[in-house]
Design a protein around this motif. Structure first.
Motif, PDB file in Angstrom:
ATOM      1  N   GLY A   7      49.801  -4.800  46.865  1.00 48.00           N
ATOM      2  CA  GLY A   7      50.427  -3.675  47.640  1.00 48.00           C
ATOM      3  C   GLY A   7      49.666  -2.503  47.453  1.00 48.00           C
ATOM      4  O   GLY A   7      48.578  -2.456  46.700  1.00 48.00           O
ATOM      5  N   ASN A   8      50.151  -1.334  48.041  1.00 53.14           N
ATOM      6  CA  ASN A   8      49.361  -0.279  48.198  1.00 53.14           C
ATOM      7  C   ASN A   8      49.094   0.609  46.770  1.00 53.14           C
ATOM      8  O   ASN A   8      48.087   1.333  46.812  1.00 53.14           O
ATOM      9  N   LYS A   9      49.753   0.422  45.785  1.00 45.06           N
ATOM     10  CA  LYS A   9      49.425   1.011  44.192  1.00 45.06           C
ATOM     11  C   LYS A   9      47.972   0.324  43.803  1.00 45.06           C
ATOM     12  O   LYS A   9      46.988   1.223  43.148  1.00 45.06           O
ATOM     13  N   VAL A  10      47.574  -0.763  43.923  1.00 42.82           N
ATOM     14  CA  VAL A  10      46.446  -1.411  43.795  1.00 42.82           C
ATOM     15  C   VAL A  10      45.127  -0.715  44.426  1.00 42.82           C
ATOM     16  O   VAL A  10      44.443  -0.502  43.455  1.00 42.82           O
ATOM     17  N   ARG A  11      45.383  -0.301  45.343  1.00 44.40           N
ATOM     18  CA  ARG A  11      44.029   0.471  46.082  1.00 44.40           C
ATOM     19  C   ARG A  11      43.629   1.872  45.216  1.00 44.40           C
ATOM     20  O   ARG A  11      42.527   2.056  44.859  1.00 44.40           O
ATOM     21  N   LYS A  12      44.928   2.559  44.829  1.00 46.89           N
ATOM     22  CA  LYS A  12      44.429   3.841  44.104  1.00 46.89           C
ATOM     23  C   LYS A  12      44.212   3.466  42.491  1.00 46.89           C
ATOM     24  O   LYS A  12      43.215   4.032  42.255  1.00 46.89           O
ATOM     25  N   LEU A  13      44.674   2.455  42.012  1.00 43.12           N
ATOM     26  CA  LEU A  13      44.362   2.222  40.521  1.00 43.12           C
ATOM     27  C   LEU A  13      42.705   1.681  40.648  1.00 43.12           C
ATOM     28  O   LEU A  13      42.184   1.756  39.604  1.00 43.12           O
ATOM     29  N   GLY A  63      50.554   7.794  41.812  1.00 38.48           N
ATOM     30  CA  GLY A  63      49.235   7.861  41.823  1.00 38.48           C
ATOM     31  C   GLY A  63      48.684   8.584  42.971  1.00 38.48           C
ATOM     32  O   GLY A  63      47.418   8.535  43.010  1.00 38.48           O
ATOM     33  N   SER A  64      49.375   9.772  43.359  1.00 36.31           N
ATOM     34  CA  SER A  64      48.692  10.339  44.609  1.00 36.31           C
ATOM     35  C   SER A  64      48.199  11.721  44.446  1.00 36.31           C
ATOM     36  O   SER A  64      48.668  12.837  44.356  1.00 36.31           O
ATOM     37  N   ASN A  65      47.040  11.452  43.193  1.00 31.28           N
ATOM     38  CA  ASN A  65      46.285  12.825  43.226  1.00 31.28           C
ATOM     39  C   ASN A  65      44.854  12.273  43.989  1.00 31.28           C
ATOM     40  O   ASN A  65      44.736  11.629  44.640  1.00 31.28           O
ATOM     41  N   THR A  88      52.310   4.255  58.392  1.00 31.27           N
ATOM     42  CA  THR A  88      52.609   4.036  57.237  1.00 31.27           C
ATOM     43  C   THR A  88      53.835   4.786  56.628  1.00 31.27           C
ATOM     44  O   THR A  88      54.102   5.866  57.170  1.00 31.27           O
ATOM     45  N   ALA A  89      54.580   4.346  55.767  1.00 29.32           N
ATOM     46  CA  ALA A  89      55.547   4.954  54.918  1.00 29.32           C
ATOM     47  C   ALA A  89      54.803   6.254  53.967  1.00 29.32           C
ATOM     48  O   ALA A  89      53.817   6.083  53.682  1.00 29.32           O
ATOM     49  N   ILE A  90      55.445   7.378  53.778  1.00 30.26           N
ATOM     50  CA  ILE A  90      55.008   8.417  53.013  1.00 30.26           C
ATOM     51  C   ILE A  90      56.036   8.530  51.740  1.00 30.26           C
ATOM     52  O   ILE A  90      57.105   8.993  51.837  1.00 30.26           O
ATOM     53  N   GLY A  91      55.775   7.885  50.487  1.00 34.98           N
ATOM     54  CA  GLY A  91      56.301   8.231  49.554  1.00 34.98           C
ATOM     55  C   GLY A  91      56.170   9.299  48.469  1.00 34.98           C
ATOM     56  O   GLY A  91      56.826  10.088  47.987  1.00 34.98           O
ATOM     57  N   SER A  92      54.576   9.445  48.131  1.00 31.99           N
ATOM     58  CA  SER A  92      53.958  10.351  47.425  1.00 31.99           C
ATOM     59  C   SER A  92      52.794  10.977  48.039  1.00 31.99           C
ATOM     60  O   SER A  92      52.359  12.073  47.816  1.00 31.99           O
ATOM     61  N   GLY A  93      52.441  10.598  49.366  1.00 37.10           N
ATOM     62  CA  GLY A  93      51.512  11.306  49.920  1.00 37.10           C
ATOM     63  C   GLY A  93      49.831  10.534  50.052  1.00 37.10           C
ATOM     64  O   GLY A  93      49.191  10.838  51.043  1.00 37.10           O
ATOM     65  N   GLY A  94      49.421   9.935  48.781  1.00 37.22           N
ATOM     66  CA  GLY A  94      48.236   9.488  48.933  1.00 37.22           C
ATOM     67  C   GLY A  94      47.578   8.653  49.704  1.00 37.22           C
ATOM     68  O   GLY A  94      46.472   8.638  50.165  1.00 37.22           O
ATOM     69  N   THR A  95      48.600   7.601  50.309  1.00 36.95           N
ATOM     70  CA  THR A  95      48.146   6.811  51.407  1.00 36.95           C
ATOM     71  C   THR A  95      47.853   7.344  52.803  1.00 36.95           C
ATOM     72  O   THR A  95      46.645   7.224  53.031  1.00 36.95           O
ATOM     73  N   ALA A  96      48.616   8.162  53.201  1.00 37.13           N
ATOM     74  CA  ALA A  96      48.304   9.008  54.411  1.00 37.13           C
ATOM     75  C   ALA A  96      47.255   9.869  54.276  1.00 37.13           C
ATOM     76  O   ALA A  96      46.405  10.197  55.161  1.00 37.13           O
ATOM     77  N   VAL A 120      63.138   0.146  52.086  1.00 36.02           N
ATOM     78  CA  VAL A 120      62.888   1.630  51.553  1.00 36.02           C
ATOM     79  C   VAL A 120      61.549   2.376  51.909  1.00 36.02           C
ATOM     80  O   VAL A 120      61.596   3.448  52.175  1.00 36.02           O
ATOM     81  N   TYR A 121      60.550   1.493  52.095  1.00 32.27           N
ATOM     82  CA  TYR A 121      59.444   1.835  52.583  1.00 32.27           C
ATOM     83  C   TYR A 121      59.060   1.447  54.016  1.00 32.27           C
ATOM     84  O   TYR A 121      58.987   1.975  54.938  1.00 32.27           O
ATOM     85  N   THR A 122      58.731  -0.065  53.760  1.00 30.61           N
ATOM     86  CA  THR A 122      57.979  -0.649  55.053  1.00 30.61           C
ATOM     87  C   THR A 122      59.153  -0.908  56.133  1.00 30.61           C
ATOM     88  O   THR A 122      58.804  -0.705  57.421  1.00 30.61           O
ATOM     89  N   ASN A 166      51.106  -2.876  56.305  1.00 29.19           N
ATOM     90  CA  ASN A 166      52.210  -3.557  55.396  1.00 29.19           C
ATOM     91  C   ASN A 166      51.914  -3.170  53.844  1.00 29.19           C
ATOM     92  O   ASN A 166      50.837  -3.964  53.406  1.00 29.19           O
ATOM     93  N   THR A 167      52.598  -2.354  53.362  1.00 27.59           N
ATOM     94  CA  THR A 167      52.203  -1.778  51.878  1.00 27.59           C
ATOM     95  C   THR A 167      53.056  -2.570  50.683  1.00 27.59           C
ATOM     96  O   THR A 167      52.823  -2.327  49.468  1.00 27.59           O
ATOM     97  N   HIS A 168      54.062  -3.492  51.108  1.00 27.76           N
ATOM     98  CA  HIS A 168      54.907  -4.168  50.175  1.00 27.76           C
ATOM     99  C   HIS A 168      54.311  -5.154  49.683  1.00 27.76           C
ATOM    100  O   HIS A 168      53.788  -6.155  49.951  1.00 27.76           O
TER     101      HIS A 168
HETATM  102  C1  LIG Z   1      55.794  -0.387  49.440  1.00 29.16           C
HETATM  103  C2  LIG Z   1      55.388   0.840  49.819  1.00 29.16           C
HETATM  104  N1  LIG Z   1      54.801   1.692  50.992  1.00 29.16           N
HETATM  105  C3  LIG Z   1      54.538   2.608  50.911  1.00 29.16           C
HETATM  106  C4  LIG Z   1      54.343   3.619  49.986  1.00 29.16           C
HETATM  107  C5  LIG Z   1      54.065   5.161  50.254  1.00 29.16           C
HETATM  108  O1  LIG Z   1      52.757   5.251  49.613  1.00 29.16           O
HETATM  109  P1  LIG Z   1      52.364   6.817  49.101  1.00 29.16           P
HETATM  110  O2  LIG Z   1      53.129   7.029  47.769  1.00 29.16           O
HETATM  111  O3  LIG Z   1      51.097   6.776  48.929  1.00 29.16           O
HETATM  112  O4  LIG Z   1      52.864   7.744  49.946  1.00 29.16           O
HETATM  113  C6  LIG Z   1      54.881   3.226  48.704  1.00 29.16           C
HETATM  114  C7  LIG Z   1      54.927   3.986  47.379  1.00 29.16           C
HETATM  115  O5  LIG Z   1      55.424   5.190  47.474  1.00 29.16           O
HETATM  116  C8  LIG Z   1      55.364   1.845  48.457  1.00 29.16           C
HETATM  117  O6  LIG Z   1      55.696   1.308  47.290  1.00 29.16           O
END
Ligand SMILES: Cc1ncc(COP(=O)(O)O)c(C=O)c1O
Length: 329
Positions: free
Chosen positions: A60-66, A167-169, A200-208, A302-304, A324-326
């Motif tokens: 999922g999307n954390k791996v890209r940041k790590l 991990g959104s720095n 995409t979902a935005i949880g901390s912003g780094g993806t967007a 919660v996200y997807t 699909n980031t889950h």
């Molecule tokens: C499944 C999933 N999708 C999307 C996101 C959003 O990514 P970001 O935190 O970079 O906004 C997260 C993390 O917060 C996540 O766990």
């Protein structure tokens, strides 16, 4: 081997061979794209499947940041990552598991959140991950304890590297600059049409933030739409654009040239699908998760689920590419 014979480790390095940043590949690139029919009517919907991206116990999307954070930690000479999240944090778990594989300790400051089966299982995984866990009843208590946690974890004179939630720095966001360049390559090779909108979902912003910068770099006209699912801090377009600018500044400091400027007009965010608070499944997100399950897609509300609820509600210009980031395994 002369430098020119060393295969580039990323699309960013292909663009700037002298780029003074390292990437450790943790998944198989490119993640696949495909047309997604039967989920949302009246739109040409595509999916980029990040759910299998990762070679360890988590995807999922954390791996890209790590991929960028782990080598940068080593470059900084620290052996410890210090980061924060709720007691069900996906980010904290990915950090602990991939960090451990690469010789880094992880210290986690965890804030209590409502406990359901998923959070309970996640906490058990965190306890088994080898990370040092510290639990607090509130963000305020964690903030008060953070300096002490940092000092207590100095090793060989080196402070732990503090990574914000998710991990959104600037370093973490590079993962999604890379993903945007990957999408541009897939457009160029005819695997999908140029998306008008990426959702995409935005949880901390780094993806967007990473995507918005990457699309501009690649010369795509694709606009990013982020469904904000976190109400703990502001995540509007100016905040995301500032993170994209910090990411561009980091690239420039490390040898990249001709970087575009991301402005708030380059993307859109809305919290209409958030529900009452972060972590709260809504009827719309739950309905989308159930509908997706009927097509064989395993998602979460919660996200997807919330990103898909946005696609269902808004008539975005198409083609629409949903990320699909889950990624649990
Ligand atoms: C499944 C999933 N999708 C999307 C996101 C959003 O990514 P970001 O935190 O970079 O906004 C997260 C993390 O917060 C996540 O766990």
């Amino acid at each position: 081997m002369p430098l020119t014979d060393v295969p580039p480790t990323s699309l960013l390095h292909q663009r700037w061979p002298g780029l003074d940043l390292d990437r450790v590949p943790l998944g198989t690139s490119p993640s696949p794209v495909r047309r997604l029919e039967g989920l949302v009517d009246g739109v040409e919907l595509w999916v980029k499947d990040e759910s299998r991206y990762g070679d360890g116990a988590w995807a999922g999307n954390k791996v890209r940041k790590l991929e960028w954070i782990i080598p940068e930690a080593k470059r900084r000479g620290t052996g410890t990552l210090f980061t924060v999240g709720g007691i069900g944090t996906h980010w904290g778990l990915a950090c602990a598991l991939y960090g451990r594989e690469h010789g880094l300790r992880t210290v986690l400051g965890l804030v209590d959140q409502p406990v359901d089966d998923h959070v309970r299982a996640q906490l058990a995984r965190l306890e088994a991950s080898g990370a040092q866990l510290h639990r607090y009843a509130s963000v305020r208590q964690l903030r008060r304890a953070a300096p002490w946690l940092i000092v207590r974890n100095v090793r060989r004179g080196r402070l732990p590297w503090y990574l914000p939630a998710g991990g959104s720095n600037a370093v973490g966001s590079l993962g999604y600059v890379e993903t945007a360049l990957e999408i541009a390559d897939q457009v160029r090779s005819g695997e999908l049409p140029e998306p008008a909108t990426v959702v995409t979902a935005i949880g901390s912003g780094g993806t967007a933030a990473g995507l918005a910068l990457g699309f501009k770099l690649a010369g795509l006209r694709t606009r990013v739409f982020g469904a904000v699912v976190n109400d703990s801090f502001p995540l509007d377009a100016p905040v995301i654009a500032r993170l994209a600018t910090r990411t561009a500044t980091l690239l420039a400091e490390r040898g990249a040239r001709d970087l575009p400027q991301v402005t708030p007009d380059d993307l859109e965010t809305a919290d209409d699908w958030l529900g009452s608070t972060y972590g709260d499944p809504t009827p719309a997100s739950t309905a989308m998760v159930e509908k997706a399950a009927g097509l064989g897609l395993e998602l979460e509300p919660v996200y997807t689920g919330k990103a898909l609820a946005a696609i269902e509600d808004v008539r975005f210009p198409g083609p629409v590419l949903w990320l699909n980031t889950h990624g649990p395994r």
